[in-house]
Design a protein around this motif. Structure first.
Motif, short mmCIF file in Angstrom:
data_model
loop_
_atom_site.label_atom_id
_atom_site.label_comp_id
_atom_site.label_asym_id
_atom_site.label_seq_id
_atom_site.Cartn_x
_atom_site.Cartn_y
_atom_site.Cartn_z
N ARG A 38 0.84 -1.21 0.00
CA ARG A 38 0.00 0.00 0.00
C ARG A 38 0.87 1.25 0.00
O ARG A 38 0.67 2.17 -0.79
CB ARG A 38 -0.91 0.02 1.23
N GLU A 39 1.86 1.27 0.88
CA GLU A 39 2.72 2.44 0.99
C GLU A 39 3.51 2.69 -0.29
O GLU A 39 3.75 3.83 -0.66
CB GLU A 39 3.66 2.31 2.19
N TYR A 42 1.36 4.53 -2.47
CA TYR A 42 1.20 5.89 -1.96
C TYR A 42 2.48 6.71 -2.11
O TYR A 42 2.52 7.86 -1.72
CB TYR A 42 0.78 5.88 -0.49
N ARG A 53 4.97 4.62 8.81
CA ARG A 53 3.63 4.64 8.20
C ARG A 53 2.90 3.31 8.30
O ARG A 53 1.67 3.29 8.32
CB ARG A 53 3.74 5.08 6.74
N LEU A 121 -10.58 7.73 1.56
CA LEU A 121 -9.92 8.17 0.33
C LEU A 121 -10.75 7.79 -0.89
O LEU A 121 -11.49 6.81 -0.85
CB LEU A 121 -8.53 7.54 0.20
N SER A 146 -0.71 3.10 -11.98
CA SER A 146 -0.88 3.95 -10.80
C SER A 146 -0.56 5.41 -11.12
O SER A 146 -1.05 6.31 -10.45
CB SER A 146 -0.01 3.44 -9.65
N ILE A 151 -5.26 10.28 -5.74
CA ILE A 151 -5.92 9.91 -4.49
C ILE A 151 -6.39 11.19 -3.82
O ILE A 151 -5.61 12.13 -3.65
CB ILE A 151 -4.96 9.13 -3.57
#
Length: 167
Positions: A38-39, A42, A53, A121, A146, A151
């Protein structure tokens, strides 16, 4: 789903260790590994940022990064800040980028069933602003990467948090 004739007798065959879903779960099946992925989506690249995080221990993050690197999901890229020793950043490989629909599917399911209609989000097309969704389809539409997704904070989530704080 419907099985073809020779697969209908479920006692006559087993996917066993050859099952792709089982292999993916063996790779991604811990909370830390999934949160590291996930990070990455992001934009997180540095070990210290992953550790803070993801919210787990540095050794757990280190294991997750190593596991993803060995599997070819991440690659290390050296960097050096002036006056400091060389360090590594972690970047998604093509195989890692191909996890985007998996990541978005998990988010989409959680948004629908675990967020009371107020996910924090939103994932939208960078060009059109339209929501990005994962669907099972036979359409031949081009895939998005991506890079094409922005986001944003979901306004319904913000309104819900504001209403919760008024209580």
């Amino acid at each position: 789903m419907e099985f073809e004739e020779r697969l209908r007798d479920r006692d006559a065959w087993s996917a066993g260790d050859g099952c792709s879903a089982q292999r993916v779960l063996n790779l991604l099946g811990t909370k830390t590994v999934l949160l590291v992925v996930r990070e990455c989506f992001y934009g997180t690249t540095r070990f210290e940022d992953f550790a803070s995080r993801v919210g787990t221990s540095a050794p757990a993050v280190s294991r997750a990064l190593k596991q993803l690197e060995v599997a070819g999901v991440l690659t290390r890229v050296p960097y050096r800040e002036p006056g400091s020793r060389a360090r590594d950043e972690y970047h998604l490989t093509d195989a890692g980028e191909d996890l985007l629909p998996v990541f978005l599917s998990l988010m989409q399911w959680g948004d629908k069933y675990l967020q009371n209609g107020r996910p924090p989000l939103s994932f939208v097309d960078s060009d059109t602003g339209r929501p990005v969704r994962v669907r099972v389809t036979a359409d031949a539409r081009p895939e998005m990467s991506s890079d094409g997704i922005r986001i944003t904070v979901n306004p319904a989530w913000r309104r819900g948090r504001d209403a919760d704080s008024d209580r």
